[in-house]
Scaffold this motif. Structure first.
Motif, PDB file in Angstrom:
ATOM      1  N   PHE A   1       8.890  17.335  -2.404  1.00 32.32           N
ATOM      2  CA  PHE A   1       7.770  16.386  -2.483  1.00 32.32           C
ATOM      3  C   PHE A   1       8.178  15.126  -3.254  1.00 32.32           C
ATOM      4  O   PHE A   1       7.936  13.996  -2.833  1.00 32.32           O
TER       5      PHE A   1
ATOM      6  N   ASP B   1      10.328  12.874  -1.416  1.00 33.38           N
ATOM      7  CA  ASP B   1       9.510  12.124  -0.448  1.00 33.38           C
ATOM      8  C   ASP B   1       8.828  10.924  -1.114  1.00 33.38           C
ATOM      9  O   ASP B   1       8.695   9.859  -0.503  1.00 33.38           O
ATOM     10  N   VAL B   2       8.361  11.120  -2.349  1.00 32.49           N
ATOM     11  CA  VAL B   2       7.690  10.030  -3.075  1.00 32.49           C
ATOM     12  C   VAL B   2       8.641   8.844  -3.244  1.00 32.49           C
ATOM     13  O   VAL B   2       8.260   7.685  -3.034  1.00 32.49           O
TER      14      VAL B   2
ATOM     15  N   GLU C   1       0.683   7.162  -6.499  1.00 36.94           N
ATOM     16  CA  GLU C   1      -0.544   7.899  -6.843  1.00 36.94           C
ATOM     17  C   GLU C   1      -0.428   9.368  -6.453  1.00 36.94           C
ATOM     18  O   GLU C   1      -0.927  10.247  -7.158  1.00 36.94           O
ATOM     19  N   ALA C   2       0.230   9.613  -5.327  1.00 32.06           N
ATOM     20  CA  ALA C   2       0.405  11.013  -4.904  1.00 32.06           C
ATOM     21  C   ALA C   2       1.197  11.778  -5.961  1.00 32.06           C
ATOM     22  O   ALA C   2       0.913  12.948  -6.241  1.00 32.06           O
TER      23      ALA C   2
ATOM     24  N   ASP D   1      11.111   3.314   2.184  1.00 27.78           N
ATOM     25  CA  ASP D   1      10.667   3.083   3.565  1.00 27.78           C
ATOM     26  C   ASP D   1       9.733   1.875   3.631  1.00 27.78           C
ATOM     27  O   ASP D   1       9.870   1.010   4.502  1.00 27.78           O
TER      28      ASP D   1
ATOM     29  N   PRO E   1       0.826  -1.219   0.000  1.00 28.80           N
ATOM     30  CA  PRO E   1       0.000   0.000   0.000  1.00 28.80           C
ATOM     31  C   PRO E   1       0.858   1.267   0.000  1.00 28.80           C
ATOM     32  O   PRO E   1       0.524   2.244  -0.662  1.00 28.80           O
ATOM     33  N   GLY E   2       1.961   1.245   0.722  1.00 31.96           N
ATOM     34  CA  GLY E   2       2.824   2.427   0.766  1.00 31.96           C
ATOM     35  C   GLY E   2       3.363   2.796  -0.612  1.00 31.96           C
ATOM     36  O   GLY E   2       3.514   3.982  -0.934  1.00 31.96           O
TER      37      GLY E   2
ATOM     38  N   HIS F   1      11.614  -1.328   3.024  1.00 31.74           N
ATOM     39  CA  HIS F   1      12.482  -1.640   4.162  1.00 31.74           C
ATOM     40  C   HIS F   1      11.662  -2.246   5.307  1.00 31.74           C
ATOM     41  O   HIS F   1      12.034  -3.247   5.902  1.00 31.74           O
ATOM     42  N   HIS F   2      10.530  -1.607   5.582  1.00 33.95           N
ATOM     43  CA  HIS F   2       9.678  -2.091   6.677  1.00 33.95           C
ATOM     44  C   HIS F   2       9.178  -3.514   6.398  1.00 33.95           C
ATOM     45  O   HIS F   2       9.187  -4.379   7.272  1.00 33.95           O
TER      46      HIS F   2
ATOM     47  N   ARG G   1      -0.997  12.487  -9.055  1.00 33.27           N
ATOM     48  CA  ARG G   1      -1.975  13.534  -8.755  1.00 33.27           C
ATOM     49  C   ARG G   1      -1.338  14.893  -8.591  1.00 33.27           C
ATOM     50  O   ARG G   1      -1.940  15.906  -8.943  1.00 33.27           O
TER      51      ARG G   1
ATOM     52  N   TRP H   1      11.464   8.302  -1.524  1.00 35.05           N
ATOM     53  CA  TRP H   1      11.917   7.866  -0.202  1.00 35.05           C
ATOM     54  C   TRP H   1      10.872   6.967   0.472  1.00 35.05           C
ATOM     55  O   TRP H   1      11.196   5.924   1.045  1.00 35.05           O
ATOM     56  N   ALA H   2       9.635   7.389   0.389  1.00 31.25           N
ATOM     57  CA  ALA H   2       8.558   6.633   1.051  1.00 31.25           C
ATOM     58  C   ALA H   2       8.433   5.225   0.461  1.00 31.25           C
ATOM     59  O   ALA H   2       8.071   4.274   1.160  1.00 31.25           O
TER      60      ALA H   2
ATOM     61  N   PHE I   1       0.263   4.308  -2.618  1.00 31.00           N
ATOM     62  CA  PHE I   1      -0.132   5.656  -2.189  1.00 31.00           C
ATOM     63  C   PHE I   1       0.903   6.688  -2.624  1.00 31.00           C
ATOM     64  O   PHE I   1       0.554   7.802  -3.022  1.00 31.00           O
ATOM     65  N   ALA I   2       2.178   6.341  -2.538  1.00 34.69           N
ATOM     66  CA  ALA I   2       3.225   7.296  -2.913  1.00 34.69           C
ATOM     67  C   ALA I   2       3.189   7.586  -4.410  1.00 34.69           C
ATOM     68  O   ALA I   2       3.260   8.746  -4.839  1.00 34.69           O
TER      69      ALA I   2
END
Lengths: 245, 245
Positions: A210, A213-214, A123-124, A220, A116-117, A223-224, A127, A216-217, A120-121
């Motif tokens: 921004f 961040d896309v 798609e952000a 993340d 999901p992460g 990694h998680h 958009r 990087w996330a 969402f990233a």
């Protein structure tokens, strides 16, 4: 305060130096040969969604641009990713990587195993390009200023360290550095010429933050799920070498 | 295959049993008293963004709904979150929690310290409600079916385990269970009456899975940044008890 074009470029490069995903621990694991095959699979599978959405992002930018010259220039990005025939272009080359890693192509293309992460990233990003100003949309592409370096590290490190990766499966990356150089030269020149108010310049800097961040996330989330604590979101891909948690 | 309304409800409850964020390790740490104050701060700070966007999400739903009776019913959610005067409503109560945890109110409200993963997940939710069918938008609220249980665990565990949390700062949660019960009863009844095709029912189930992902991804991001490997995205909040990484 209004920056000169050169100062604006310096600030943009400073953002890359501090926030580009080359600095993310997952990148170091990946190119340093510290990933398992399952982790490399998870990376390629998730990153496929990003690749697949890039031409949709770029077409969204073209679709809102009233300047024929900019549209024409930006069109080359569609060609880079979609090619001129079946089996060509960046997305097809990415699928050669996922093929080479032993992932089922239908499964990859369905994107049903991505985190999901990741979704969402990405798609952000699409958009953002649809909804913000054209200047911000163009500025958000400027992470490509920093991609030739990361691609060099990635390809060299992966070929050296992983016997399940070959020069052929990494073909995607052969093509990217000159494309990224050409594209980011154009985008950088565009923002330096068009960000001519303090507000416009701040918006350009924020757009690049921004976009960092896309990227990087996404690492993340990988990694998680796959490195530490290896806790995979319900429904997402679980590599054969990773016990369900 | 068409499900009966009762079967649809059973499937929806099954999704909650498998994918609701009550199962996430961060929730267990939080209510089990295993979080540091910094981790609780990070949770409350990030979760503020979710809280703050809820009335925007709900107004987006009302804005696209052609049925006056549904709009009227849904309006109560706006009242719950925004209150009827300054300092009232769920958002104001959430700020009493962040106040109590020692976070600067201006900093919290600016949302500039939240994780990109939080922002992307919450934005995905708002956009889902704006862009999907009304049926899917309503179905995506159904995580509230499962929230009274998690709130009970959270309040009891937090009051017992953290001396920096008081009954007064947790006032947000006192109000939520009856509101969530009323709201989810309504939404569940709505989807059982309106999801009358196999496609509609599948869309309803997928909407609830999506929403579970939205909540889950927020805890993934928190866990990655503040628990393990405690790797905070550039620019995001760093608690006093956590060294910069």
């Amino acid at each position: 305060m209004l920056l000169s074009p050169g100062e604006l470029e310096e600030r943009l490069r400073g953002i890359g130096a501090r926030r580009y995903h080359r600095l993310h621990p997952f990148h170091h694991l990946l190119h340093g040969g510290k990933c398992t095959k399952g982790q490399v699979q998870a990376w390629a599978l998730n990153r496929y969604y990003y690749q697949a959405m890039i031409p949709i992002k770029d077409a969204s930018l073209i679709a809102r641009c009233e300047d024929s010259a900019v549209r024409r220039e930006w069109r080359s990005r569609l060609i880079d990713h979609d090619g001129t025939a079946d089996g060509e272009g960046g997305i097809a080359r990415w699928l050669r990587l996922t093929d080479g890693l032993g992932l089922e192509r239908d499964y990859v293309v369905s994107t049903r195993g991505i985190l999901p992460g990741t979704r969402f990233a990405v798609e952000a990003y699409v958009r953002f390009v649809r909804e913000r100003s054209l200047l911000e949309a163009i500025a958000s592409s400027l992470t490509e200023l920093f991609s030739p370096a990361i691609i060099g590290e990635r390809v060299e490190g992966m070929l050296k360290n992983y016997d399940f990766v070959t020069k052929e499966t990494l073909a995607y990356f052969d093509k990217r550095p000159p494309q990224a150089k050409r594209d980011s030269d154009y985008a950088l020149d565009y923002v330096k010429r068009h960000a001519v108010t303090p507000e416009g310049q701040q918006a350009v800097l924020a757009a690049l933050e921004f976009k960092c961040d896309v990227l990087w996330a996404q690492l993340d989330a990988l990694h998680h799920a796959y490195v530490e604590p290896r806790h995979v979101s319900p429904g997402a891909f679980v590599p054969a070498d990773q016990e369900p948690t």
